[in-house]
Motif scaffolding. Structure first.
Motif, PDB file in Angstrom:
ATOM      1  N   GLY A 170     -21.459  22.826   0.262  1.00 54.00           N
ATOM      2  CA  GLY A 170     -22.731  22.795   1.010  1.00 54.00           C
ATOM      3  C   GLY A 170     -23.901  22.580   0.074  1.00 54.00           C
ATOM      4  O   GLY A 170     -24.854  21.840   0.391  1.00 54.00           O
ATOM      5  N   GLY A 171     -23.813  23.224  -1.091  1.00 52.03           N
ATOM      6  CA  GLY A 171     -24.895  23.069  -2.073  1.00 52.03           C
ATOM      7  C   GLY A 171     -24.980  21.638  -2.570  1.00 52.03           C
ATOM      8  O   GLY A 171     -26.068  21.056  -2.683  1.00 52.03           O
ATOM      9  N   VAL A 172     -23.834  21.062  -2.886  1.00 52.21           N
ATOM     10  CA  VAL A 172     -23.812  19.672  -3.373  1.00 52.21           C
ATOM     11  C   VAL A 172     -24.342  18.747  -2.283  1.00 52.21           C
ATOM     12  O   VAL A 172     -25.125  17.822  -2.541  1.00 52.21           O
ATOM     13  N   MET A 173     -23.932  19.021  -1.063  1.00 48.97           N
ATOM     14  CA  MET A 173     -24.378  18.166   0.047  1.00 48.97           C
ATOM     15  C   MET A 173     -25.891  18.323   0.266  1.00 48.97           C
ATOM     16  O   MET A 173     -26.614  17.334   0.459  1.00 48.97           O
ATOM     17  N   ALA A 174     -26.389  19.561   0.161  1.00 53.19           N
ATOM     18  CA  ALA A 174     -27.836  19.787   0.333  1.00 53.19           C
ATOM     19  C   ALA A 174     -28.601  19.080  -0.769  1.00 53.19           C
ATOM     20  O   ALA A 174     -29.639  18.430  -0.517  1.00 53.19           O
ATOM     21  N   ILE A 175     -28.097  19.189  -1.997  1.00 50.78           N
ATOM     22  CA  ILE A 175     -28.747  18.509  -3.121  1.00 50.78           C
ATOM     23  C   ILE A 175     -28.725  17.009  -2.902  1.00 50.78           C
ATOM     24  O   ILE A 175     -29.719  16.306  -3.143  1.00 50.78           O
ATOM     25  N   GLY A 176     -27.576  16.534  -2.400  1.00 53.08           N
ATOM     26  CA  GLY A 176     -27.477  15.081  -2.142  1.00 53.08           C
ATOM     27  C   GLY A 176     -28.458  14.624  -1.082  1.00 53.08           C
ATOM     28  O   GLY A 176     -29.102  13.555  -1.208  1.00 53.08           O
ATOM     29  N   ILE A 177     -28.596  15.442  -0.032  1.00 54.21           N
ATOM     30  CA  ILE A 177     -29.536  15.067   1.043  1.00 54.21           C
ATOM     31  C   ILE A 177     -30.960  15.085   0.510  1.00 54.21           C
ATOM     32  O   ILE A 177     -31.762  14.167   0.756  1.00 54.21           O
ATOM     33  N   ILE A 178     -31.262  16.149  -0.223  1.00 58.24           N
ATOM     34  CA  ILE A 178     -32.615  16.264  -0.779  1.00 58.24           C
ATOM     35  C   ILE A 178     -32.887  15.099  -1.702  1.00 58.24           C
ATOM     36  O   ILE A 178     -33.959  14.463  -1.653  1.00 58.24           O
ATOM     37  N   MET A 179     -31.942  14.824  -2.552  1.00 53.47           N
ATOM     38  CA  MET A 179     -32.121  13.704  -3.483  1.00 53.47           C
ATOM     39  C   MET A 179     -32.253  12.391  -2.719  1.00 53.47           C
ATOM     40  O   MET A 179     -33.048  11.533  -3.096  1.00 53.47           O
TER      41      MET A 179
END
Length: 198
Positions: A170-179
């Motif tokens: 979830g963290g990686v996905m959130a970072i990916g979305i934010i990025m």
């Protein structure tokens, strides 16, 4: 004269019967009856010399027929003589029977004692096996409890690992979305800044 002939005829007729009776008794085993003791004579009657006495229940061998109420026989000391026929029996006396019964009883008591000892020993082994079984049952219960505790801990650990990976993902996905949202805006601003200088 007639009386003499009758007497001689009876004597002649009685000889074969006496010899048949004697042949039937020869070698036959008999016993002295249950009197305390009886006298043993050298001939068929009390007028004959006494050879000794015989005890009740003594085993004898018949060797001839009965004469004058006396039986000819050989005793246990291998003496040949005569005893009153009423004291001779074809079956063992009470003394021998009681002695044999006492022997049988002693043997049965011994067998019974042996069986009781074996039974006691078997009961002891059964008790030992029961104690061992109870100990093994307790050990089994402890191991089962430990297994259940370990299985629950493993399930919890797997759940924690899954949650950790879910959080990481979830963290990686959130970072990916934010990025994915921020980088294009920065790029668009930079382009607009370059274009305003130019």
């Amino acid at each position: 004269m007639k009386l003499l002939r009758l007497f001689l005829s009876l004597m002649i007729l009685s000889v074969p019967f006496a010899s048949v009776a004697q042949q039937q008794n020869d070698g036959k085993i008999a016993y002295i009856s249950d009197e305390l003791f009886i006298y043993f004579h050298s001939g068929p009657g009390t007028q004959y010399r006494i050879l000794g006495s015989m005890d009740a229940g003594e085993e004898v061998t018949l060797i001839g027929g009965v004469q004058n109420g006396y039986q000819q026989l050989v005793d246990s000391k291998n003496r040949n003589g005569w005893v009153d026929a009423k004291y001779v029996s074809s079956s063992p006396g009470l003394k021998i029977v009681v002695s044999e019964l006492n022997g049988d009883l002693a043997e049965q008591v011994s067998t019974n004692n042996t069986l009781e000892s074996q039974l006691s020993e078997a009961n002891g082994k059964i008790n030992e096996l029961q104690t061992s079984f109870n100990q093994l049952q307790k050990q089994h219960d402890v191991v089962t409890q430990q297994y259940q505790t370990a299985a629950e801990a493993l399930d919890n650990k797997e759940l924690n690992i899954m949650l950790t990976w879910f959080i990481y993902g979830g963290g990686v996905m959130a970072i990916g979305i934010i990025m994915g949202l921020i980088i294009p805006r920065f790029a668009a601003r930079r382009r607009s800044n370059y274009s305003s200088w130019g």
